[in-house]
Design a protein around this motif. Structure first.
Motif, PDB file in Angstrom:
ATOM      1  N   ARG A  18       1.883   6.669  -6.957  1.00  0.00           N
ATOM      2  CA  ARG A  18       0.581   7.503  -7.185  1.00  0.00           C
ATOM      3  C   ARG A  18       0.878   8.958  -7.039  1.00  0.00           C
ATOM      4  NH1 ARG A  18      -4.985   6.535  -4.300  1.00  0.00           N
ATOM      5  NH2 ARG A  18      -4.111   7.721  -2.636  1.00  0.00           N
ATOM      6  N   LEU A  31      -8.540  -2.677   4.312  1.00  0.00           N
ATOM      7  CA  LEU A  31      -8.536  -2.827   3.014  1.00  0.00           C
ATOM      8  C   LEU A  31      -8.812  -4.362   2.548  1.00  0.00           C
ATOM      9  CD1 LEU A  31      -5.234  -0.769   2.398  1.00  0.00           C
ATOM     10  CD2 LEU A  31      -7.463  -0.233   1.406  1.00  0.00           C
ATOM     11  N   PHE A  63       2.327   1.567  -3.610  1.00  0.00           N
ATOM     12  CA  PHE A  63       1.428   2.133  -4.303  1.00  0.00           C
ATOM     13  C   PHE A  63       1.146   3.572  -4.247  1.00  0.00           C
ATOM     14  CE2 PHE A  63      -3.133   3.278  -5.389  1.00  0.00           C
ATOM     15  CZ  PHE A  63      -3.228   3.039  -6.533  1.00  0.00           C
ATOM     16  N   ARG A  64       0.941   3.955  -3.087  1.00  0.00           N
ATOM     17  CA  ARG A  64       1.008   5.601  -2.750  1.00  0.00           C
ATOM     18  C   ARG A  64       1.969   6.343  -3.183  1.00  0.00           C
ATOM     19  NH1 ARG A  64      -2.586   6.322   2.564  1.00  0.00           N
ATOM     20  NH2 ARG A  64      -4.500   5.481   1.684  1.00  0.00           N
ATOM     21  N   ASP A 117      -6.734  -2.487  -5.286  1.00  0.00           N
ATOM     22  CA  ASP A 117      -6.547  -1.204  -4.441  1.00  0.00           C
ATOM     23  C   ASP A 117      -8.205  -0.641  -4.462  1.00  0.00           C
ATOM     24  OD1 ASP A 117      -5.679   1.169  -3.503  1.00  0.00           O
ATOM     25  OD2 ASP A 117      -5.199   2.124  -5.359  1.00  0.00           O
ATOM     26  N   ARG A 175       0.908  -1.132  -0.086  1.00  0.00           N
ATOM     27  CA  ARG A 175      -0.026  -0.099   0.075  1.00  0.00           C
ATOM     28  C   ARG A 175       0.894   1.488   0.125  1.00  0.00           C
ATOM     29  NH1 ARG A 175      -3.132   1.895   4.719  1.00  0.00           N
ATOM     30  NH2 ARG A 175      -4.548   3.409   4.017  1.00  0.00           N
TER      31      ARG A 175
END
Length: 189
Positions: A54, A95, A50-51, A106, A47
């Motif tokens: 992003r 999640l 991924f952030r 996601d 996670r």
């Protein structure tokens, strides 16, 4: 007399087997809890990566760092900015629960896209809702609440929305949104 000895041996072997079963049961329980902890850590790491992807932040490199030029100054985000980026972050367990409910890998990104897609239909029907709002930012606050900032030609504000997940058919997941409160920037002043 031989019968008593046979009974004692049988009782001893029975106790030994019960003890071994208990011992191995405890070991299996420990291994399961360690595995669950490791899975949570992997989910949190994924996670975080991924952030970073992003937000465009560089991911940490596993290669040795190059020499640092002492004349350069590294600018770091203040703690408040980091907190603002983390606002609305779901925990690993939340999640995981959303993915078990049928959302993709996601859930936060999926819910954000779905809310943006349905924003125009959410605005109709109430007097306090703006007409055709453009969604600027969405934060998933909990497994059933989201916060969004919006703007139109005539104003801007924030809204709190509730979402519910349901399966219309075996393969199709449906997200239902209901805006609980439309707040305008003028009302805050």
């Amino acid at each position: 007399m031989p019968t008593n000895r046979l009974i004692l041996v049988f009782a001893f072997l029975t106790l030994l087997m019960c003890g071994l079963a208990l011992y191995f049961g405890v070991l299996v329980g420990r291994q399961k809890s360690e595995l669950a902890l490791a899975q949570r850590q992997v989910l949190e790491r994924d996670r975080m990566l991924f952030r970073q992807d992003r937000s465009g932040s560089p991911t940490p490199s596993l290669t040795p760092a190059e020499p640092v030029d002492l004349d350069t100054i590294k600018v770091e985000e203040p703690a408040a900015a980091v907190f603002a980026d983390e606002l609305g972050s779901l925990t690993g367990d939340e999640l995981s629960d959303l993915m078990k409910a049928g959302l993709p890998a996601d859930p936060e990104a999926y819910l954000e896209q779905d809310l943006r897609r349905q924003a125009a239909s959410l605005a109709g029907g109430t007097t306090q809702a703006p007409t055709a709002p453009a969604i600027e930012d969405v934060r998933i606050l909990s497994p059933h609440l989201a916060l969004m900032s919006w703007h139109t030609a005539s104003g801007s504000g924030t809204a709190v929305a509730r979402y519910d997940l349901s399966t219309a058919s075996a393969d199709q997941l449906h997200v239902t949104w209901k805006v609980l409160d439309w707040g305008t920037a003028e009302a805050a002043q």
